[in-house]
Design a protein around this motif. Structure first.
Motif, PDB file in Angstrom:
ATOM      1  N   TYR A 171      -2.774  -6.529   4.268  1.00 33.60           N
ATOM      2  CA  TYR A 171      -4.072  -6.005   3.875  1.00 33.60           C
ATOM      3  C   TYR A 171      -4.850  -5.603   5.124  1.00 33.60           C
ATOM      4  N   TYR A 172      -5.616  -4.549   4.975  1.00 30.50           N
ATOM      5  CA  TYR A 172      -6.336  -3.986   6.111  1.00 30.50           C
ATOM      6  C   TYR A 172      -7.748  -3.615   5.685  1.00 30.50           C
ATOM      7  N   SER A 173      -8.578  -3.385   6.655  1.00 29.84           N
ATOM      8  CA  SER A 173      -9.899  -2.841   6.349  1.00 29.84           C
ATOM      9  C   SER A 173      -9.717  -1.404   5.887  1.00 29.84           C
ATOM     10  N   ALA A 174     -10.699  -0.909   5.165  1.00 31.21           N
ATOM     11  CA  ALA A 174     -10.575   0.378   4.483  1.00 31.21           C
ATOM     12  C   ALA A 174     -10.142   1.501   5.411  1.00 31.21           C
ATOM     13  N   SER A 175     -10.697   1.553   6.611  1.00 28.33           N
ATOM     14  CA  SER A 175     -10.436   2.672   7.512  1.00 28.33           C
ATOM     15  C   SER A 175      -8.963   2.766   7.904  1.00 28.33           C
ATOM     16  N   HIS A 176      -8.254   1.638   7.875  1.00 29.27           N
ATOM     17  CA  HIS A 176      -6.852   1.644   8.298  1.00 29.27           C
ATOM     18  C   HIS A 176      -5.964   2.409   7.337  1.00 29.27           C
ATOM     19  N   TYR A 177      -6.324   2.459   6.084  1.00 27.43           N
ATOM     20  CA  TYR A 177      -5.462   3.131   5.105  1.00 27.43           C
ATOM     21  C   TYR A 177      -5.412   4.636   5.323  1.00 27.43           C
ATOM     22  N   TYR A 178      -6.342   5.163   6.109  1.00 24.11           N
ATOM     23  CA  TYR A 178      -6.371   6.588   6.395  1.00 24.11           C
ATOM     24  C   TYR A 178      -5.449   6.966   7.549  1.00 24.11           C
ATOM     25  N   THR A 179      -4.874   5.970   8.190  1.00 29.00           N
ATOM     26  CA  THR A 179      -4.083   6.245   9.384  1.00 29.00           C
ATOM     27  C   THR A 179      -2.605   6.015   9.130  1.00 29.00           C
ATOM     28  N   ALA A 222       0.850  -1.187   0.000  1.00 30.71           N
ATOM     29  CA  ALA A 222       0.000   0.000   0.000  1.00 30.71           C
ATOM     30  C   ALA A 222       0.886   1.238   0.000  1.00 30.71           C
ATOM     31  N   MET A 223       0.464   2.237  -0.761  1.00 31.52           N
ATOM     32  CA  MET A 223       1.200   3.491  -0.818  1.00 31.52           C
ATOM     33  C   MET A 223       0.254   4.626  -0.464  1.00 31.52           C
ATOM     34  N   GLY A 224       0.741   5.555   0.318  1.00 30.08           N
ATOM     35  CA  GLY A 224      -0.108   6.656   0.744  1.00 30.08           C
ATOM     36  C   GLY A 224       0.584   7.998   0.628  1.00 30.08           C
ATOM     37  N   TRP A 225      -0.238   9.023   0.621  1.00 29.86           N
ATOM     38  CA  TRP A 225       0.245  10.409   0.695  1.00 29.86           C
ATOM     39  C   TRP A 225      -0.400  11.063   1.909  1.00 29.86           C
ATOM     40  N   PHE A 226       0.429  11.735   2.664  1.00 28.74           N
ATOM     41  CA  PHE A 226      -0.022  12.517   3.811  1.00 28.74           C
ATOM     42  C   PHE A 226       0.540  13.919   3.649  1.00 28.74           C
ATOM     43  N   ARG A 227       0.031  14.849   4.417  1.00 23.27           N
ATOM     44  CA  ARG A 227       0.566  16.203   4.378  1.00 23.27           C
ATOM     45  C   ARG A 227       0.521  16.824   5.762  1.00 23.27           C
ATOM     46  N   GLN A 228       1.400  17.786   5.945  1.00 21.34           N
ATOM     47  CA  GLN A 228       1.451  18.485   7.228  1.00 21.34           C
ATOM     48  C   GLN A 228       1.671  19.961   6.971  1.00 21.34           C
ATOM     49  N   ALA A 229       0.710  20.749   7.404  1.00 23.33           N
ATOM     50  CA  ALA A 229       0.807  22.199   7.295  1.00 23.33           C
ATOM     51  C   ALA A 229       1.432  22.748   8.574  1.00 23.33           C
ATOM     52  N   PRO A 230       2.015  23.934   8.520  1.00 21.28           N
ATOM     53  CA  PRO A 230       2.642  24.521   9.710  1.00 21.28           C
ATOM     54  C   PRO A 230       1.660  24.613  10.871  1.00 21.28           C
ATOM     55  N   GLY A 231       2.095  24.120  12.011  1.00 23.32           N
ATOM     56  CA  GLY A 231       1.275  24.191  13.203  1.00 23.32           C
ATOM     57  C   GLY A 231       0.144  23.192  13.275  1.00 23.32           C
ATOM     58  N   LYS A 232       0.084  22.292  12.304  1.00 20.24           N
ATOM     59  CA  LYS A 232      -0.991  21.294  12.277  1.00 20.24           C
ATOM     60  C   LYS A 232      -0.408  19.885  12.296  1.00 20.24           C
ATOM     61  N   GLU A 233      -1.269  18.935  12.637  1.00 20.22           N
ATOM     62  CA  GLU A 233      -0.851  17.539  12.637  1.00 20.22           C
ATOM     63  C   GLU A 233      -0.819  16.999  11.205  1.00 20.22           C
ATOM     64  N   ARG A 234      -0.046  15.942  11.042  1.00 22.18           N
ATOM     65  CA  ARG A 234      -0.003  15.279   9.744  1.00 22.18           C
ATOM     66  C   ARG A 234      -1.362  14.681   9.447  1.00 22.18           C
ATOM     67  N   GLU A 235      -1.840  14.852   8.209  1.00 25.48           N
ATOM     68  CA  GLU A 235      -3.152  14.347   7.854  1.00 25.48           C
ATOM     69  C   GLU A 235      -3.106  13.519   6.582  1.00 25.48           C
ATOM     70  N   PHE A 236      -4.030  12.602   6.507  1.00 20.73           N
ATOM     71  CA  PHE A 236      -4.147  11.717   5.350  1.00 20.73           C
ATOM     72  C   PHE A 236      -4.617  12.491   4.131  1.00 20.73           C
ATOM     73  N   VAL A 237      -4.056  12.151   2.968  1.00 19.19           N
ATOM     74  CA  VAL A 237      -4.481  12.751   1.710  1.00 19.19           C
ATOM     75  C   VAL A 237      -5.086  11.690   0.784  1.00 19.19           C
ATOM     76  N   ALA A 238      -4.305  10.646   0.490  1.00 19.50           N
ATOM     77  CA  ALA A 238      -4.773   9.620  -0.445  1.00 19.50           C
ATOM     78  C   ALA A 238      -3.989   8.335  -0.222  1.00 19.50           C
ATOM     79  N   ALA A 239      -4.584   7.225  -0.649  1.00 20.23           N
ATOM     80  CA  ALA A 239      -3.905   5.933  -0.532  1.00 20.23           C
ATOM     81  C   ALA A 239      -4.317   5.031  -1.675  1.00 20.23           C
ATOM     82  N   HIS A 240      -3.394   4.138  -2.019  1.00 16.19           N
ATOM     83  CA  HIS A 240      -3.627   3.137  -3.046  1.00 16.19           C
ATOM     84  C   HIS A 240      -3.229   1.808  -2.408  1.00 16.19           C
TER      85      HIS A 240
END
Length: 131
Positions: free
Chosen positions: A106-114, A35-53
């Motif tokens: 492999y994981y359930s769908a919700s796990h790919y967001y974390t 699985a490959m994912g993209w996350f992002r982190q803006a200044p002063g904010k926590e890292r957040e999920f963007v997309a996953a394959h």
């Protein structure tokens, strides 16, 4: 050991597009099964999920904030995952990180967001969207 190298970040105006790339390498890393994912982190904010394959030929998932504007894709021939970002907004400004999961897992769908299912991370690439 997996090495992930992101590229493609930069400064753009609102409404424009960017494509991020993340090249994966490692002697024992089977890219097509990870699985490959993209996350992002803006200044002063926590890292957040963007997309996953989930894996080559598998499912894709998107954060609500980017759904319909961003597209994740991958090339097993190049061991590379992409993030096509269209209609960029100032709130998309952040450092974008690529992440790789354990091949064959492999994981359930919700796990790919974390972040916790991803074992390896790139160094990040800066995206700045001006208004």
């Amino acid at each position: 050991q997996v090495q992930l190298v992101e590229s493609g970040g930069g400064l753009v105006q609102a409404g424009e597009s960017l494509r991020l790339s993340c090249a994966a390498s490692g002697r024992t890393f089977t890219f097509s099964r990870a699985a490959m994912g993209w996350f992002r982190q803006a200044p002063g904010k926590e890292r957040e999920f963007v997309a996953a394959h989930t894996n080559s030929g598998g499912s894709t998932y998107y954060a609500d904030s980017v759904n319909g504007r961003f597209t994740i894709s991958r090339s097993s021939a190049k061991n590379t995952v992409y993030l096509q970002m269209n209609s960029l907004k100032p709130e998309d400004t952040a450092v974008y990180y690529c992440a790789a999961g354990r091949p064959g897992a492999y994981y359930s769908a919700s796990h790919y967001y974390t972040p916790r299912i991803y074992d390896s991370w790139g160094q990040g690439t800066q995206v700045i969207v001006s208004s």
